[in-house]
Design an enzyme around this catalytic site. Structure first.
Site: not given
Ligand code: PA5
Length: 474
Positions: A298, A327, A441
């Protein structure tokens, strides 16, 4: 360095470097060739830290002052509940899970309450699979359960849906006392969760403003769950602070572990290694590989560089577990396309030793195992895999944790977070946003009928009109 109170984690990057058995490896000069870029990155990251762009480092000190509040709350609720359930997703779930699996008993939830120090069982609902959600809620008695809703934005559909289901469930079972079963961890000012929490009087912890989900483990996101389940969060933070200081101060790619790992990652990526495998040799670190995969994917998988030019860049993280995946996956690593760089994570001293019995009646080909330990077998397999990969001309490196404890896990988190930040600088991208996730989203909001998303809904429905499908009527 002064802060280094115990032996810290170590790195062995022999398998990345050129040698008699590894002619394709990097030469020292290639790493030194990145030193100017690293110095520049160090200065830029220091600035970004000052400007509040990389608070995962800056906020460690202020977190230290909040530890007593977190521990006090955790100790007060732990004996009152049989179960503790985190509702969250992505960065709001993987960190708490990874720390729990690394540091608690492997079968923690199956232990008798006294073996758990009378602390609640621990669950993380990080998905919305209706069967899983239904079956968990069916299994747990809500009146004996504390739910921790974690959402930085307070808007995430999955977490909010889970919250609404749980809240309704609690209201039915616990009546007026339902709010005592909910603790929320969210932004100080923003999001939809906050006003509900304030109105309904939930216990509340704050996720500091400048921290993205995947960098938030050492905030109340991860610290609260850890403290409730009996993990020493002081030690976790102590290890993190030591590593953080080291990385911010150490000069030079051969002294600074984050620079070193980022330099190796960058060189390998330039040479076509588009896949980064994270392969711990400890079951306790299996979920750490999930956390790393999110961090790397990410943060670094980006469409545009800092100047807005299309780059479509990133290295695909792959999670594996030693020895299990020897394995299943190592065949591909050794003989498939040479497009991977592998990080082993080894634990030097496990908290348990398991001997293998001697039986002289057994066939000789099994007897060699007798009198040895599983620890020895695991080390041998890890070393043998390194050797095999080297012979196959494949690059690999190793992070070594002296023990799997809170202190060294704190160090590991900071090392990987800083490495990611450095890699972001070398790639000239913003490692701290996730625009590619936002579109999905928004699409979900539209399809589920959220106000203000009507046009998007129409667009998605239009796009979905022509389908290519195959149905089997057997
Ligand atoms: O790393 C990130 O920013 C995302 O993975 C968020 O943690 C995830 O989308 C969840 O978002 P939120 O904590 O706003 O619910």
């Amino acid at each position: 360095m002064e802060n280094q109170k115990k032996p810290g984690i170590r790195m062995d990057y022999t398998g990345m470097m050129s040698g008699s058995q590894n002619p394709k490896g990097f030469k020292k000069e290639e790493l030194l060739g990145l030193q100017n870029a690293m110095d520049q990155a160090q200065a830029t990251l220091a600035n970004r830290r000052e400007n509040g762009e990389i608070d995962f480092s800056k906020l460690l000190v202020s977190m230290k002052t909040q530890l007593s509040e977190i521990i006090e709350y955790a100790d007060s609720v732990a004996p009152k509940f049989e179960n503790f359930v985190v509702l969250g997703i992505g960065g709001s779930a993987l960190g708490p899970l990874a720390i729990h699996q690394a540091l608690n008993h492997y079968y923690y939830n199956d232990l008798a309450p006294e073996q758990r120090g009378h602390r609640p069982r621990f669950y993380v609902l990080d998905n919305i699979d209706p069967v899983r959600v239904h079956e968990l809620l069916q299994m747990l008695d809500p009146s004996k359960t504390l739910f921790n809703v974690i959402s930085k934005s307070g808007n995430t559909s999955e977490t909010m849906a889970q919250f609404l289901i749980v809240r309704d469930n609690l209201q039915q079972v616990c009546g007026d006392n339902y709010a005592e079963h909910i603790v929320i961890t969210t932004d100080k000012e923003k999001g939809n969760l906050l006003p509900i929490a304030l109105k309904e009087g939930y216990q509340r912890f704050v996720i500091p403003a400048g921290i993205g989900g995947r960098f938030s483990e050492l905030t109340p996101v991860g610290l609260l769950a850890a403290a409730i389940c009996g993990i020493d969060i002081n030690q976790l933070l102590e290890g993190a602070l030591g590593m953080d200081q080291w990385i911010r101060e150490a000069k030079g790619v051969f002294s600074n572990p984050a620079q070193l790992r980022a330099a190796l990652a960058h060189l390998s990526w330039q040479k076509g290694k588009n896949i980064s495998v994270f392969m711990p040799y400890a079951d306790g670190l299996k979920t750490m590989a999930d956390w790393y995969a999110q961090l790397w994917a990410e943060s670094l998988g980006k469409g545009y560089d800092r100047q807005g030019r299309a780059v479509h860049i990133g290295q695909t993280p792959v999670k594996a577990l030693g020895v299990t995946d020897q394995h299943s996956q190592v065949q591909l690593y050794a003989e498939g396309p040479d497009d991977k760089v592998i990080t082993f994570v080894a634990v030097e001293k496990f908290k348990e030793t398991q001997g293998i019995p001697i039986d002289l009646e057994l066939p000789e080909d099994i007897q060699f195992l007798g009198g040895r330990t599983l620890e020895e077998l695991l080390f041998a397999e890890q070393k043998a895999t390194e050797y095999a990969l080297t012979l196959a001309g494949r690059q690999h490196q190793k992070i070594i944790l002296p023990t799997l404890d809170a202190y060294h896990i704190g160090q590991l988190l900071l090392l990987l977070e800083w490495e990611t930040a450095y890699m972001g600088e070398l790639l000239n991208i913003n490692a701290f946003d996730q625009p590619g996730v936002e579109e999905g989203k928004n699409g979900t909001y539209a399809l589920m009928g959220r106000k203000g998303y009507e046009q998007k809904k129409q667009d998605i429905e239009e796009y979905g009109k022509i389908r290519h499908t195959l149905s089997l009527d057997i």
